[in-house]
Design a protein around this motif. Structure first.
Motif, PDB file in Angstrom:
ATOM      1  N   LEU A  26       0.833  -1.198   0.000  1.00 51.74           N
ATOM      2  CA  LEU A  26       0.000   0.000   0.000  1.00 51.74           C
ATOM      3  C   LEU A  26       0.870   1.251   0.000  1.00 51.74           C
ATOM      4  N   GLU A  27       1.890   1.263   0.831  1.00 57.71           N
ATOM      5  CA  GLU A  27       2.776   2.424   0.894  1.00 57.71           C
ATOM      6  C   GLU A  27       3.445   2.674  -0.455  1.00 57.71           C
ATOM      7  N   ALA A  28       3.862   1.596  -1.126  1.00 57.44           N
ATOM      8  CA  ALA A  28       4.481   1.745  -2.439  1.00 57.44           C
ATOM      9  C   ALA A  28       3.483   2.285  -3.449  1.00 57.44           C
ATOM     10  N   THR A  29       2.231   1.847  -3.358  1.00 60.24           N
ATOM     11  CA  THR A  29       1.190   2.309  -4.285  1.00 60.24           C
ATOM     12  C   THR A  29       0.910   3.794  -4.091  1.00 60.24           C
ATOM     13  N   LEU A  30       1.040   4.265  -2.873  1.00 58.92           N
ATOM     14  CA  LEU A  30       0.752   5.668  -2.567  1.00 58.92           C
ATOM     15  C   LEU A  30       1.957   6.585  -2.807  1.00 58.92           C
ATOM     16  N   ASP A  31       3.043   6.039  -3.259  1.00 61.98           N
ATOM     17  CA  ASP A  31       4.204   6.877  -3.556  1.00 61.98           C
ATOM     18  C   ASP A  31       3.843   7.899  -4.637  1.00 61.98           C
ATOM     19  N   GLY A  32       4.071   9.142  -4.361  1.00 64.10           N
ATOM     20  CA  GLY A  32       3.742  10.204  -5.311  1.00 64.10           C
ATOM     21  C   GLY A  32       2.337  10.748  -5.180  1.00 64.10           C
ATOM     22  N   VAL A  33       1.488  10.112  -4.364  1.00 64.89           N
ATOM     23  CA  VAL A  33       0.123  10.607  -4.148  1.00 64.89           C
ATOM     24  C   VAL A  33       0.169  11.811  -3.214  1.00 64.89           C
ATOM     25  N   ARG A  34      -0.587  12.843  -3.565  1.00 63.77           N
ATOM     26  CA  ARG A  34      -0.620  14.049  -2.738  1.00 63.77           C
ATOM     27  C   ARG A  34      -1.828  14.071  -1.813  1.00 63.77           C
ATOM     28  N   LEU A  35      -2.983  13.549  -2.275  1.00 61.11           N
ATOM     29  CA  LEU A  35      -4.219  13.551  -1.491  1.00 61.11           C
ATOM     30  C   LEU A  35      -4.791  12.152  -1.403  1.00 61.11           C
ATOM     31  N   VAL A  36      -5.077  11.715  -0.188  1.00 61.46           N
ATOM     32  CA  VAL A  36      -5.869  10.507   0.043  1.00 61.46           C
ATOM     33  C   VAL A  36      -7.261  10.986   0.440  1.00 61.46           C
ATOM     34  N   TRP A  37      -8.255  10.585  -0.371  1.00 62.12           N
ATOM     35  CA  TRP A  37      -9.629  11.053  -0.181  1.00 62.12           C
ATOM     36  C   TRP A  37     -10.526   9.855   0.097  1.00 62.12           C
ATOM     37  N   ALA A  38     -11.311   9.931   1.197  1.00 59.09           N
ATOM     38  CA  ALA A  38     -12.228   8.851   1.567  1.00 59.09           C
ATOM     39  C   ALA A  38     -13.669   9.327   1.464  1.00 59.09           C
ATOM     40  N   ASN A  39     -14.474   8.593   0.714  1.00 55.02           N
ATOM     41  CA  ASN A  39     -15.878   8.949   0.506  1.00 55.02           C
ATOM     42  C   ASN A  39     -16.741   8.535   1.693  1.00 55.02           C
ATOM     43  N   GLY A  40     -17.984   9.010   1.662  1.00 54.76           N
ATOM     44  CA  GLY A  40     -18.932   8.693   2.718  1.00 54.76           C
ATOM     45  C   GLY A  40     -19.463   7.277   2.623  1.00 54.76           C
ATOM     46  N   GLY A  41     -20.212   6.899   3.646  1.00 53.76           N
ATOM     47  CA  GLY A  41     -20.766   5.551   3.754  1.00 53.76           C
ATOM     48  C   GLY A  41     -20.804   5.156   5.219  1.00 53.76           C
ATOM     49  N   ASN A  42     -20.378   3.955   5.517  1.00 52.82           N
ATOM     50  CA  ASN A  42     -20.349   3.473   6.891  1.00 52.82           C
ATOM     51  C   ASN A  42     -18.958   3.709   7.481  1.00 52.82           C
ATOM     52  N   ALA A  43     -18.878   4.553   8.499  1.00 53.55           N
ATOM     53  CA  ALA A  43     -17.592   4.929   9.074  1.00 53.55           C
ATOM     54  C   ALA A  43     -16.870   3.740   9.695  1.00 53.55           C
ATOM     55  N   PHE A  44     -17.611   2.815  10.261  1.00 55.83           N
ATOM     56  CA  PHE A  44     -16.981   1.670  10.921  1.00 55.83           C
ATOM     57  C   PHE A  44     -16.382   0.705   9.899  1.00 55.83           C
ATOM     58  N   LEU A  45     -17.041   0.556   8.767  1.00 51.74           N
ATOM     59  CA  LEU A  45     -16.491  -0.280   7.710  1.00 51.74           C
ATOM     60  C   LEU A  45     -15.216   0.356   7.150  1.00 51.74           C
ATOM     61  N   LEU A  46     -15.245   1.647   6.924  1.00 48.94           N
ATOM     62  CA  LEU A  46     -14.063   2.363   6.446  1.00 48.94           C
ATOM     63  C   LEU A  46     -12.920   2.240   7.436  1.00 48.94           C
ATOM     64  N   ARG A  47     -13.225   2.388   8.709  1.00 50.66           N
ATOM     65  CA  ARG A  47     -12.167   2.324   9.732  1.00 50.66           C
ATOM     66  C   ARG A  47     -11.544   0.930   9.784  1.00 50.66           C
ATOM     67  N   ARG A  48     -12.354  -0.106   9.639  1.00 50.32           N
ATOM     68  CA  ARG A  48     -11.797  -1.456   9.563  1.00 50.32           C
ATOM     69  C   ARG A  48     -10.835  -1.577   8.385  1.00 50.32           C
ATOM     70  N   ALA A  49     -11.260  -1.076   7.228  1.00 52.56           N
ATOM     71  CA  ALA A  49     -10.425  -1.174   6.028  1.00 52.56           C
ATOM     72  C   ALA A  49      -9.102  -0.448   6.222  1.00 52.56           C
ATOM     73  N   MET A  50      -9.141   0.687   6.893  1.00 49.96           N
ATOM     74  CA  MET A  50      -7.912   1.429   7.141  1.00 49.96           C
ATOM     75  C   MET A  50      -6.967   0.656   8.046  1.00 49.96           C
ATOM     76  N   ARG A  51      -7.508   0.015   9.054  1.00 54.51           N
ATOM     77  CA  ARG A  51      -6.648  -0.749   9.958  1.00 54.51           C
ATOM     78  C   ARG A  51      -6.105  -1.999   9.270  1.00 54.51           C
ATOM     79  N   GLN A  52      -6.941  -2.744   8.568  1.00 51.91           N
ATOM     80  CA  GLN A  52      -6.509  -4.009   7.971  1.00 51.91           C
ATOM     81  C   GLN A  52      -5.494  -3.812   6.848  1.00 51.91           C
TER      82      GLN A  52
END
Length: 207
Positions: A78-104
């Motif tokens: 993931l870190e390699a994929t984000l190389d050169g990225v300036r903005l990480v943008w997360a859309n709306g939906g279920n906050a708990f599902l998003l938070r799980r995805a961020m941790r995993q």
């Protein structure tokens, strides 16, 4: 700019974000908060209602979809994929599902390090905004913490990213289906003495 946290979609300060990013900046768009919605419905919504990737690209940025599920258990990739990225943008939906995805995927640790150090800008709306707080307590009045899909850990993650020192309550006082739940969440946070800020649709917190 470090943070651009909106109640609904891009909000009313999008020009500030554009100026901070500069032309052709790379943007990783995360939609894991809606993984509980069937793929065909998500595709139809993007085609007929709103597509964040298309919106960013239409503003002269270089945006792409980033599905965190493909990085579960592989934070180095993931870190390699984000190389050169300036903005990480997360859309709306279920906050708990998003938070799980961020941790995993390990995105949470990466954001804490890179946003504070100025290497990345983090932005998002609704679920994408509220996960920036120290905790998701109280947000269960708006989003169901038990919503999971295949591949996700069943246990909710109550700890937020801690990018801001207070909770955020989106859609407050707005013409939005979650406005009543937002009022309940804000009242609960106030009763608990927990620091929080409410955002009406259109409002953005910029740091």
């Amino acid at each position: 700019m470090r943070l651009y946290l909106s109640s609904f979609r891009m909000g009313d300060r999008f020009g500030e974000l554009m100026r901070a990013l500069g032309p052709r900046a790379k943007v990783a768009v995360i939609s894991n908060a809606v993984d509980f919605i069937p793929a065909e419905d998500r595709t139809a919504h993007a085609r007929t209602v709103f597509d964040p990737v298309q919106h960013f690209n239409g503003q002269g940025l270089d945006a792409f979809d980033l599905d965190l599920r493909t990085f579960f258990g592989d934070p180095a990739r993931l870190e390699a994929t984000l190389d050169g990225v300036r903005l990480v943008w997360a859309n709306g939906g279920n906050a708990f599902l998003l938070r799980r995805a961020m941790r995993q995927s390990g995105l949470d640790a990466l954001l804490r390090r890179e946003v504070s150090g100025g290497g990345l800008v983090y932005g998002g709306w609704s679920a994408g905004a509220v996960v920036a707080a120290p905790t998701l307590r109280g947000l269960e009045l708006m989003d169901d913490p038990e919503v999971v899909v295949a591949g996700y850990d069943p246990e909710p993650v109550w700890e937020g990213l801690g990018l801001v020192p207070f909770s955020l309550v989106p859609h407050f006082g707005s013409q939005h289906p979650e406005a009543e739940a937002a009022a309940q969440a804000a009242a609960w946070l106030a009763a608990q003495g927990l620091p929080h800020r409410t955002l009406r649709d259109g409002e953005v917190l910029v740091i």
